[in-house]
Design an enzyme around this catalytic site. Structure first.
Site, PDB file in Angstrom:
ATOM      1  N   THR A   1      11.043  -3.179  -3.406  1.00 32.26           N
ATOM      2  CA  THR A   1       9.658  -2.827  -3.092  1.00 32.26           C
ATOM      3  C   THR A   1       9.422  -1.336  -3.301  1.00 32.26           C
ATOM      4  OG1 THR A   1       8.163  -2.525  -1.206  1.00 32.26           O
ATOM      5  CG2 THR A   1      10.454  -2.772  -0.668  1.00 32.26           C
ATOM      6  N   ASP A   2       8.175  -0.959  -3.582  1.00 35.29           N
ATOM      7  CA  ASP A   2       7.857   0.475  -3.701  1.00 35.29           C
ATOM      8  C   ASP A   2       8.004   1.182  -2.355  1.00 35.29           C
ATOM      9  OD1 ASP A   2       5.601  -0.581  -2.408  1.00 35.29           O
ATOM     10  OD2 ASP A   2       4.142   0.409  -3.699  1.00 35.29           O
ATOM     11  N   GLU A   3       8.079   0.398  -1.255  1.00 40.01           N
ATOM     12  CA  GLU A   3       8.147   1.025   0.068  1.00 40.01           C
ATOM     13  C   GLU A   3       9.459   1.768   0.285  1.00 40.01           C
ATOM     14  OE1 GLU A   3       6.394  -1.205   3.310  1.00 40.01           O
ATOM     15  OE2 GLU A   3       5.215  -2.388   1.907  1.00 40.01           O
TER      16      GLU A   3
ATOM     17  N   TYR B   1      11.532  -2.181   7.994  1.00 41.09           N
ATOM     18  CA  TYR B   1      11.451  -3.082   6.830  1.00 41.09           C
ATOM     19  C   TYR B   1      11.931  -2.377   5.569  1.00 41.09           C
ATOM     20  CZ  TYR B   1       9.322  -5.136   2.656  1.00 41.09           C
ATOM     21  OH  TYR B   1       9.115  -5.624   1.382  1.00 41.09           O
TER      22      TYR B   1
ATOM     23  N   LYS C   1      15.228  -3.051   3.154  1.00 41.91           N
ATOM     24  CA  LYS C   1      15.103  -3.374   1.717  1.00 41.91           C
ATOM     25  C   LYS C   1      15.891  -2.351   0.891  1.00 41.91           C
ATOM     26  CE  LYS C   1      13.102  -5.999  -0.361  1.00 41.91           C
ATOM     27  NZ  LYS C   1      13.551  -7.326  -0.886  1.00 41.91           N
TER      28      LYS C   1
HETATM   29  P1  NAD Z   1       7.484 -13.874   2.456  1.00 44.87           P
HETATM   30  O1  NAD Z   1       7.749 -13.411   3.833  1.00 44.87           O
HETATM   31  O2  NAD Z   1       6.207 -14.549   2.160  1.00 44.87           O
HETATM   32  O3  NAD Z   1       8.658 -14.854   1.967  1.00 44.87           O
HETATM   33  C1  NAD Z   1      10.000 -14.612   2.269  1.00 44.87           C
HETATM   34  C2  NAD Z   1      10.760 -15.920   2.091  1.00 44.87           C
HETATM   35  O4  NAD Z   1      12.164 -15.650   2.315  1.00 44.87           O
HETATM   36  C3  NAD Z   1      10.354 -17.021   3.077  1.00 44.87           C
HETATM   37  O5  NAD Z   1      10.182 -18.245   2.401  1.00 44.87           O
HETATM   38  C4  NAD Z   1      11.535 -17.097   4.049  1.00 44.87           C
HETATM   39  O6  NAD Z   1      11.716 -18.388   4.599  1.00 44.87           O
HETATM   40  C5  NAD Z   1      12.679 -16.680   3.149  1.00 44.87           C
HETATM   41  N1  NAD Z   1      13.823 -16.103   3.901  1.00 44.87           N
HETATM   42  C6  NAD Z   1      13.791 -15.062   4.767  1.00 44.87           C
HETATM   43  N2  NAD Z   1      15.026 -14.841   5.262  1.00 44.87           N
HETATM   44  C7  NAD Z   1      15.848 -15.768   4.684  1.00 44.87           C
HETATM   45  C8  NAD Z   1      17.228 -16.044   4.789  1.00 44.87           C
HETATM   46  N3  NAD Z   1      18.015 -15.328   5.606  1.00 44.87           N
HETATM   47  N4  NAD Z   1      17.751 -17.037   4.034  1.00 44.87           N
HETATM   48  C9  NAD Z   1      16.949 -17.768   3.206  1.00 44.87           C
HETATM   49  N5  NAD Z   1      15.623 -17.566   3.083  1.00 44.87           N
HETATM   50  C10 NAD Z   1      15.083 -16.577   3.823  1.00 44.87           C
HETATM   51  O7  NAD Z   1       7.671 -12.581   1.544  1.00 44.87           O
HETATM   52  P2  NAD Z   1       6.996 -12.192   0.148  1.00 44.87           P
HETATM   53  O8  NAD Z   1       5.799 -11.376   0.422  1.00 44.87           O
HETATM   54  O9  NAD Z   1       6.892 -13.405  -0.687  1.00 44.87           O
HETATM   55  O10 NAD Z   1       8.101 -11.210  -0.458  1.00 44.87           O
HETATM   56  C11 NAD Z   1       9.144 -11.734  -1.276  1.00 44.87           C
HETATM   57  C12 NAD Z   1      10.025 -10.569  -1.723  1.00 44.87           C
HETATM   58  O11 NAD Z   1       9.258  -9.636  -2.464  1.00 44.87           O
HETATM   59  C13 NAD Z   1      10.653  -9.796  -0.572  1.00 44.87           C
HETATM   60  O12 NAD Z   1      11.960  -9.463  -0.946  1.00 44.87           O
HETATM   61  C14 NAD Z   1       9.782  -8.546  -0.459  1.00 44.87           C
HETATM   62  O13 NAD Z   1      10.513  -7.469   0.055  1.00 44.87           O
HETATM   63  C15 NAD Z   1       9.409  -8.336  -1.907  1.00 44.87           C
HETATM   64  N6  NAD Z   1       8.134  -7.634  -2.142  1.00 44.87           N
HETATM   65  C16 NAD Z   1       6.991  -8.092  -1.547  1.00 44.87           C
HETATM   66  C17 NAD Z   1       5.775  -7.450  -1.808  1.00 44.87           C
HETATM   67  C18 NAD Z   1       4.477  -7.947  -1.203  1.00 44.87           C
HETATM   68  O14 NAD Z   1       3.430  -7.318  -1.392  1.00 44.87           O
HETATM   69  N7  NAD Z   1       4.462  -9.079  -0.510  1.00 44.87           N
HETATM   70  C19 NAD Z   1       5.742  -6.329  -2.654  1.00 44.87           C
HETATM   71  C20 NAD Z   1       6.940  -5.892  -3.247  1.00 44.87           C
HETATM   72  C21 NAD Z   1       8.125  -6.552  -2.982  1.00 44.87           C
HETATM   73  P1  TYD Z   2       0.265  -5.046   4.861  1.00 44.31           P
HETATM   74  O1  TYD Z   2      -0.489  -6.135   4.206  1.00 44.31           O
HETATM   75  O2  TYD Z   2       0.955  -5.324   6.152  1.00 44.31           O
HETATM   76  O3  TYD Z   2       1.284  -4.477   3.757  1.00 44.31           O
HETATM   77  P2  TYD Z   2       2.230  -3.148   3.811  1.00 44.31           P
HETATM   78  O4  TYD Z   2       2.270  -2.625   5.194  1.00 44.31           O
HETATM   79  O5  TYD Z   2       3.544  -3.694   3.367  1.00 44.31           O
HETATM   80  O6  TYD Z   2       1.612  -2.194   2.838  1.00 44.31           O
HETATM   81  O7  TYD Z   2      -0.731  -3.834   5.104  1.00 44.31           O
HETATM   82  C1  TYD Z   2      -1.440  -3.250   4.043  1.00 44.31           C
HETATM   83  C2  TYD Z   2      -2.241  -2.084   4.608  1.00 44.31           C
HETATM   84  O8  TYD Z   2      -3.240  -2.611   5.495  1.00 44.31           O
HETATM   85  C3  TYD Z   2      -1.394  -1.132   5.433  1.00 44.31           C
HETATM   86  O9  TYD Z   2      -1.831   0.203   5.202  1.00 44.31           O
HETATM   87  C4  TYD Z   2      -1.671  -1.533   6.868  1.00 44.31           C
HETATM   88  C5  TYD Z   2      -3.106  -2.042   6.818  1.00 44.31           C
HETATM   89  N1  TYD Z   2      -3.416  -3.125   7.787  1.00 44.31           N
HETATM   90  C6  TYD Z   2      -4.530  -3.010   8.627  1.00 44.31           C
HETATM   91  O10 TYD Z   2      -5.283  -2.011   8.595  1.00 44.31           O
HETATM   92  N2  TYD Z   2      -4.782  -4.031   9.513  1.00 44.31           N
HETATM   93  C7  TYD Z   2      -3.964  -5.131   9.589  1.00 44.31           C
HETATM   94  O11 TYD Z   2      -4.231  -6.029  10.436  1.00 44.31           O
HETATM   95  C8  TYD Z   2      -2.840  -5.225   8.718  1.00 44.31           C
HETATM   96  C9  TYD Z   2      -1.913  -6.414   8.776  1.00 44.31           C
HETATM   97  C10 TYD Z   2      -2.603  -4.195   7.826  1.00 44.31           C
END
Ligand code: NAD
Ligand code: TYD
Length: 344
Positions: A129-131, A157, A161
């Site tokens: 992730t970019d985080e 988090y 990561k």
């Molecule tokens: P999500 O929370 O929707 O999905 C995570 C999945 O992983 C779930 O299905 C969960 O059951 C499974 N999981 C968690 N722990 C597990 C374990 N110990 N064993 C097996 N399965 C397990 O998350 P997401 O938003 O789909 O993110 C997926 C990946 O992409 C993550 O690695 C996250 O860090 C990365 N990512 C997400 C974003 C975003 O904006 N959502 C951006 C950049 C990177």
């Molecule tokens: P989020 O979707 O949790 O993603 P991330 O924290 O990984 O970037 O949040 C996106 C942005 O929105 C973040 O700056 C926090 C803000 N936010 C709110 O203002 N209210 C909310 O209820 C949530 C969940 C996030």
């Protein structure tokens, strides 16, 4: 190619399953997912009878299971993770277990699979992730995260990561494992768990509820449609160079206030639906990605994230799929979210 996908029942993982089945007729997938609160097999009903797809319920920390599944695969796409910053602030242990120990378990099983032979031909894609780069100042709009930006994590988090990210790097360096890492910005699209800001705000508004905006609302995120992310991960898998990191972003920066007003406008609500709440502790101010390397070296560029159309399409999806999120939002989750931030 047979892919072992981890976390394929989550938001990005389930979209990745559909994306691969649609776009790569030669690929087969095994989806390993333990179905935590964010894993949902309803995201995968359209795939469940596809002979090129199979689901295995299990934990990425389970050495024996992981070792068995790696034996049959050509590549691992590792997405399973605890993914929500607010949850990591409340309790970081599950994050360290899944994101660090889980990644270590997969890497080590890959190293040992087929008596060490897998290491010579298999590829491991770590979806980071970019985080991991920390936060950019709001004042300097020209500052962007590049692949050379030092990792400076600010939330449990992102720290967990980064732990997985650095382990993946170490397995490439020490054992010459073919590891490729992607670091992507914030995703939006169908099947996102409604604790993340876009599905939370959209579904709250459909329910006639206000949207809780943290702090001053000036925090900035770079928004990318999930299918663009899936395509970038697939591109990294197919064309990435071993040991390299590729940033993935939408070049689509929005402050939370701007995002909220766009959602309100599209859905026909006014600013009275904003409920200002206390800020997230340690809230990263700005994420912004320089994704020129993946464009230059692998030819990937986002094509599905254009604003506001992509946001409108996503809002329409949540309107059309109310049953999906109503089930997800009911029960314990709602209480968790309601308690999280007090009214300012
Ligand atoms: P999500 O929370 O929707 O999905 C995570 C999945 O992983 C779930 O299905 C969960 O059951 C499974 N999981 C968690 N722990 C597990 C374990 N110990 N064993 C097996 N399965 C397990 O998350 P997401 O938003 O789909 O993110 C997926 C990946 O992409 C993550 O690695 C996250 O860090 C990365 N990512 C997400 C974003 C975003 O904006 N959502 C951006 C950049 C990177
Ligand atoms: P989020 O979707 O949790 O993603 P991330 O924290 O990984 O970037 O949040 C996106 C942005 O929105 C973040 O700056 C926090 C803000 N936010 C709110 O203002 N209210 C909310 O209820 C949530 C969940 C996030």
């Amino acid at each position: 190619m047979h892919i072992l996908l981890t976390g394929g029942a989550g938001f990005i993982g389930s979209n990745f399953v559909h994306f691969v089945l649609r776009n790569r007729p030669q690929c087969t997938l095994t989806n390993l997912d333990s179905l935590t609160y964010s894993g949902n097999l309803e995201n995968l009903t359209a795939a469940e009878n596809n002979p090129r797809y199979r689901f295995v319920k299990g934990d990425i920390c389970d050495d024996a299971l992981v070792a068995k599944l790696i034996e049959d695969c050509d590549a691992i796409v590792h997405m399973a993770a605890e993914s929500h910053v607010d949850r990591s602030i409340l309790d970081s242990k599950p994050f360290v277990i899944s994101n660090v120990i889980g990644t270590q378990t997969l890497l080590d099983a890959a190293r040992k699979a087929k008596g060490g032979a897998w290491l010579k031909k298999g590829r491991f894609v770590y979806v980071s992730t970019d985080e991991v780069y920390g936060s950019l100042p709001l004042e300097d709009k020209s500052a962007l995260f590049t692949e050379e930006t030092p990792l400076q994590t600010n939330s449990p988090y992102s720290a967990s990561k980064a732990g997985g990210d650095m382990l993946a790097r170490a397995y490439h360096h020490t054992f010459h494992m073919d590891v490729v890492t992607t670091r992507c910005s914030n995703n939006f699209g169908p099947y996102q768990f409604p604790e993340k800001v876009i599905p939370l705000f959209v579904t709250n508004l459909i329910e006639g509820k206000q949207v809780p905006l943290y702090g001053d609302g000036k925090n900035v995120r770079d928004w990318l449609h999930v299918d663009d992310h899936c395509e970038a991960v697939l591109t990294a898998l197919e064309k990435g160079k071993a040991g390299e990191v590729y940033n993935v972003g939408g070049n689509n920066e929005r402050s939370n206030l701007e995002l909220t007003h766009s959602i309100l406008k599209i859905m026909g609500f006014g600013p009275e639906m904003i409920r200002p709440v206390a800020d997230r502790p340690g809230h990263d101010r700005r994420y912004a990605i320089d994704a020129s390397k993946i464009k230059r070296e692998l030819g990937w560029t986002p094509t599905r994230s254009a604003w506001p159309h992509a946001l409108e399409d996503t809002i329409r999806w949540y309107k059309d799929n109310a049953q999906w999120w109503q089930r997800v939002k009911s029960g314990a989750y709602r209480a968790y979210y309601e308690q999280q931030y007090s009214k300012r």
